[in-house]
Design a protein around this motif. Structure first.
Motif, short mmCIF file in Angstrom:
data_model
loop_
_atom_site.label_atom_id
_atom_site.label_comp_id
_atom_site.label_asym_id
_atom_site.label_seq_id
_atom_site.Cartn_x
_atom_site.Cartn_y
_atom_site.Cartn_z
N SER A 165 0.86 -1.33 -0.06
CA SER A 165 -0.06 0.01 0.03
C SER A 165 0.89 1.18 0.16
O SER A 165 0.26 2.44 0.27
CB SER A 165 -1.04 0.07 1.12
N SER A 194 2.17 2.98 -2.23
CA SER A 194 1.92 3.95 -3.55
C SER A 194 0.73 4.71 -3.31
O SER A 194 0.55 6.11 -3.55
CB SER A 194 1.63 3.17 -4.71
N GLU A 195 -0.10 4.49 -2.18
CA GLU A 195 -1.21 5.28 -1.68
C GLU A 195 -0.68 6.35 -0.73
O GLU A 195 -1.66 7.53 -0.83
CB GLU A 195 -1.97 4.21 -0.86
N GLN A 234 1.30 9.38 -1.15
CA GLN A 234 2.27 10.01 -2.21
C GLN A 234 3.79 10.69 -1.71
O GLN A 234 4.69 10.30 -2.14
CB GLN A 234 1.25 10.99 -2.78
N ASN A 250 5.79 7.65 -0.39
CA ASN A 250 6.26 7.16 -1.74
C ASN A 250 7.29 7.82 -2.67
O ASN A 250 8.34 7.17 -2.99
CB ASN A 250 5.00 6.74 -2.73
N ARG A 251 7.35 8.98 -2.70
CA ARG A 251 8.33 9.88 -3.30
C ARG A 251 9.54 9.84 -2.50
O ARG A 251 10.73 9.93 -2.99
CB ARG A 251 7.73 11.25 -3.52
N ILE A 254 11.26 6.32 -2.88
CA ILE A 254 11.95 6.50 -4.69
C ILE A 254 13.05 7.40 -4.37
O ILE A 254 14.17 6.70 -4.99
CB ILE A 254 10.69 6.69 -5.58
N ALA A 262 11.06 -0.19 -3.53
CA ALA A 262 10.25 0.96 -4.10
C ALA A 262 10.97 1.47 -5.63
O ALA A 262 10.18 1.57 -6.55
CB ALA A 262 9.74 1.93 -3.14
N HIS A 269 10.83 -1.12 -8.09
CA HIS A 269 9.59 -1.73 -8.59
C HIS A 269 9.04 -0.62 -9.65
O HIS A 269 8.12 -0.89 -10.40
CB HIS A 269 8.67 -1.76 -7.55
N GLN A 270 9.26 0.56 -9.51
CA GLN A 270 8.64 1.56 -10.30
C GLN A 270 9.43 1.84 -11.64
O GLN A 270 9.24 2.81 -12.15
CB GLN A 270 8.43 2.79 -9.55
N GLN A 279 2.50 -6.08 -10.33
CA GLN A 279 1.39 -5.64 -9.43
C GLN A 279 0.80 -6.92 -8.61
O GLN A 279 0.92 -8.05 -9.16
CB GLN A 279 0.40 -4.90 -10.00
#
Length: 294
Positions: free
Chosen positions: A100, A102-103, A105, A108-109, A112, A280, A283-284, A290
């Motif tokens: 979760s 990516s939920e 933001q 997640n930033r 990354i 992360a 993955h991106q 997914q």
């Protein structure tokens, strides 16, 4: 001429140094006073600097200087200040449910960006600065994963590694060296069969002979259709993605001698937050899978 007698230049009226080249004499002009004072000032400055700051190298350290200044210490302080500012995000990243991530933001930033730094430091030496891999080192940009490409699976691989003897939870599988089990012609037939299921030019008669061998020797790991099994680290043999090469020579070497790629576990050197961050990031990149929907 007497050494005590000055040789005066007729044109300028300045005494010379006594040096002469092809009739050209060197004038004995004094240094400008401002230059002399500047020179003396640099000497005084150098002495004061070596007393105040670390300067002279010793056997295993340098003189500390009266001020005790250290560029390393300054960097440490700056790093500690940044870590203090990011402490909340780092703690959240260390315990986040990666599925979760990516939920959130902001988190997640942060993951990354931090993961990119971790990747460049610890992973790029093998996987390349752009993560495109090399022979024997997987391309992390595509969607072909030996041990699964979901973000949690990537984090597990990073944390525990592959076929190493350091981490008891490392992914582990071993391909037999079929050169000890099969005849040379049988291996050649197998190569042609693998080339046939991967859509490459092949000898149909040899491939037909290799079909039975594949069913007997290879399907336990690679599956009946050769699609692979990421729970075993067995690659998909039906696509055009090859870790060690898909030409006849490379396939013959793989089947004859097997492959045994090793990846170290990074958990001793990376924190949970750093492991999650680099997972992360990877993955991106474009190939991350997914979670399967039920």
């Amino acid at each position: 001429m007497d050494h005590n007698e000055k040789d005066i230049d007729d044109v300028t009226g300045i005494d010379t140094t006594g040096h002469e080249w092809d009739g050209i004499k060197e004038l004995n002009n004094p240094l400008p006073r401002w230059w002399l004072w500047a020179f003396y000032a640099t000497i005084v400055w150098a002495v004061l600097y070596t007393v105040a700051y670390p300067a002279w190298p010793l056997v295993n350290r340098a003189t500390g200087g009266l001020l005790g200044y250290s560029t390393r210490g300054e960097v440490v302080q700056q790093i500690e200040a940044v870590e203090a500012q990011n402490a909340t995000l780092t703690a959240a990243l260390a315990s986040v449910d990666l599925a979760s991530l990516s939920e959130d933001q902001m988190l997640n930033r942060y993951a990354i960006a931090g993961g990119a730094a971790v990747f460049r430091t610890y992973c790029s030496q093998c996987h390349g600065s752009g993560a495109a891999g090399a022979v024997g080192y997987p391309n992390l940009l595509d969607d072909d994963w030996l041990w699964g490409g979901e973000i949690e699976e990537i984090a597990y691989t990073v944390r525990h590694g592959i076929r190493n003897e350091v981490d008891s939870d490392a992914h582990w599988s071993e391909m037999p060296a079929f050169g000890e089990l099969l005849e040379e012609q049988e291996i050649t037939n197998l190569v042609e069969y693998v080339r046939s299921i991967s859509g490459q030019q092949h000898d149909a008669a040899m491939a037909a002979e290799g079909t039975i061998l594949f069913e007997e020797q290879c399907t336990a790991c690679h599956g009946e259709a050769g699609m692979g099994d990421d729970s075993l680290g067995a690659p998909n043999l039906t696509d055009a993605i090859w870790l060690y090469g898909g030409d006849r020579e490379a396939l013959t070497e793989t089947i004859t001698y097997s492959r045994f790629g090793v990846m170290p576990p990074w958990s001793p050197r990376l924190s949970d937050a750093e492991v999650n961050a680099v997972a992360a990031y990877v993955h991106q990149l474009g190939g991350g899978e997914q979670p399967a929907t039920e």
